[in-house]
Structures are given as C-alpha cells and as structure tokens.
Design an enzyme around this catalytic site. Structure first.
Site, short mmCIF file in Angstrom:
data_model
loop_
_atom_site.label_atom_id
_atom_site.label_comp_id
_atom_site.label_asym_id
_atom_site.label_seq_id
_atom_site.Cartn_x
_atom_site.Cartn_y
_atom_site.Cartn_z
N SER A 1 -38.45 99.26 65.33
CA SER A 1 -37.57 100.07 66.18
C SER A 1 -37.31 101.38 65.47
O SER A 1 -36.86 101.41 64.32
CB SER A 1 -36.25 99.33 66.40
N HIS B 1 -41.20 99.89 68.97
CA HIS B 1 -40.08 99.48 69.82
C HIS B 1 -39.16 100.67 70.04
O HIS B 1 -38.64 101.26 69.08
CB HIS B 1 -39.35 98.33 69.12
N ASP C 1 -35.75 102.03 71.84
CA ASP C 1 -34.47 101.58 72.40
C ASP C 1 -33.81 102.66 73.23
O ASP C 1 -33.34 103.66 72.68
CB ASP C 1 -33.53 101.19 71.25
N MET D 1 -30.71 103.72 75.47
CA MET D 1 -29.31 103.31 75.72
C MET D 1 -28.59 104.38 76.53
O MET D 1 -28.73 105.57 76.25
CB MET D 1 -28.59 103.13 74.39
N HIS E 1 -37.47 99.16 75.36
CA HIS E 1 -36.35 98.24 75.58
C HIS E 1 -35.23 99.03 76.26
O HIS E 1 -34.49 99.76 75.61
CB HIS E 1 -35.92 97.69 74.20
N MET F 1 -31.77 99.54 77.70
CA MET F 1 -30.40 99.01 77.69
C MET F 1 -29.60 99.94 78.60
O MET F 1 -28.77 100.74 78.15
CB MET F 1 -29.85 99.01 76.26
N MET G 1 -32.09 88.77 72.26
CA MET G 1 -31.31 89.62 71.34
C MET G 1 -30.62 88.74 70.30
O MET G 1 -29.94 87.76 70.65
CB MET G 1 -30.24 90.40 72.11
N ASP H 1 -34.90 90.52 68.50
CA ASP H 1 -34.49 91.89 68.17
C ASP H 1 -33.07 91.90 67.64
O ASP H 1 -32.14 91.52 68.34
CB ASP H 1 -34.60 92.74 69.46
#
Ligand code: DX5
Ligand code: ZN
Length: 214
Positions: free
Chosen positions: A7, A32, A34, A36, A65, A67, A135, A173
C-alpha cells in the site's frame, strides 16, 4: 507462495516513482491503492488523477481499494485504470450489481469487509468475486495494530471457497508485519497488503522478499 500488494498510503508521494521502481525490482505482485473520501472513513487520501499517473509509470497490476460511500457513483471512473477494483460491503451500494458491473468494465472484482462484518455475510457473493478483502484494522489509516480476530474470518472464507470449488483470492489488509504476515498466510490469505512495514523499513526489497517467502 503468497502475493504481496504494497500500500502506497504511507509513501512519500513526491518520490513515488522511485519507490515503485524499487518495488518492481523487489518482485511485488501488484500495488495497493487506498482511496478514502472522508465520509465512509474518517480520512481523505487520493483519487483517480493520482491513480492515472501511477498507471502511466508501471506495468504492475493496480489493486484499488475504495473506501468511499456509495461506490457505484464512481465505479466507471475508477475502472479506467484499476486492474482489480474493490469496494466495501458496508458502503451502501447494491453489492451484487456492483461486482457484476466491475467485471463488465474489464476489471477483476473484489468485495471488502470491515472488522465488524462476519465472513458469512459475503458467502452468497463469492461467485461474483475474483478476490475478497478482509480488513485486519478499521479502515482509514495506515500504521495500525493488527486485529487477530480477522484470522478466523480468513479461514472461514478459505474453507467456503474450497468447498464450492471457486477461484477467489483472499486478501488481508492492515497491520501486516514480520510477526503477523506468517499468521495471515497460515490462516489462508493469498494476497498480503503491507504499507508501513514495507515503506518504513531500511530495505523495502528485503521486506517484500520476506513476505513472499511465506
Ligand atoms: C487502511 C488501508 C490499508 C493501509 C495499510 O485503511 O486500507 O491499506 O494502508 O497500512 P499498514 O500496512 O501500515 O497497516
Ligand atoms: Zn487498503
């Protein structure tokens, strides 16, 4: 052998291309990313402009990913550069529809569960998934402590996937490091995300190789 998906959340974004080169040399399997939104999780990271730039710099598969709240609103946008596209079971979309849509858009599909969500809740969705993500911290921040309660969920998914003869990767993760990586691999995780462990060490290559050796 497990796969590693580092990540980049804890990386220095101004020197990210150097870090990505090092990760490629170390033999990582994917990156990866992320995303958000400050609503689904209490933090804001980056969006598709950054992912577009990363895509132009590497041939590594991009494991995105999301979120974000109601991810169906943005799925077509993120499918442009993602190879694997995952969203949260709890985020308020029609999960089955969204998994199908991700595949139609040419990406591999992934559904993600937070620590409070039981593995069994996503059993009906498994045929629509190329990967599931468990998670092992509350989503939102890198550098948190691994939650061992996630391990039985990984094993339950592994058994269900095997029982039904499905081909679904199991990713984990959050809080993956020297001590927790072997536990995750033993429980049945096939893809390990590692952020701070890989980026905060002196030798990224050595840490990636250690995880891949499990
Ligand atoms: C947390 C993110 C993780 C995070 C992992 O919400 O989904 O991918 O970057 O970071 P570490 O490995 O430091 O726990
Ligand atoms: Zn993540």
């Amino acid at each position: 052998m497990v796969k590693v998906s580092p990540s980049v959340l804890t990386a220095d974004f101004l020197t990210l291309s150097d870090s990505i080169k090092k990760l490629e040399d170390a033999g990582v399997d994917m990156l990866h990313l992320d995303v958000m939104d400050g609503i689904f999780v209490p933090n804001i990271s980056f969006g598709n402009p950054i992912i577009k730039s990363i895509k132009a710099h590497t041939n590594l598969p991009l494991d995105v990913h999301l979120m974000i709240d109601r991810p169906h609103r943005y799925i077509e946008e993120f499918a442009k550069y993602a190879d694997l596209l995952g969203f949260h079971y709890e985020a308020g979309s029609d999960n089955a529809e969204l998994l199908k849509k991700i595949r139609e858009l040419g990406c591999k599909s992934c559904i993600t569960i937070k620590p409070a969500t039981a593995a069994e809740e996503i059993f009906p969705l498994l045929p629509l998934c190329d990967m599931v993500l468990v998670m092992s911290v509350e989503p939102g921040f890198g550098g948190q402590k691994f939650m061992p309660e996630s391990l039985p969920k990984v094993t339950a998914l592994k058994e269900e996937i095997a029982r039904r003869g499905l081909n679904v990767e199991i990713e984990i993760d959050g809080g993956i490091n020297k001590e927790t990586a072997p536990l995750a691999a033993e429980a049945g995780a096939t893809v390990l995300v590692a952020g701070s462990y890989v980026f905060n060490g002196d030798d990224m290559c050595e840490r990636v190789k250690y995880i891949k050796s499990l």
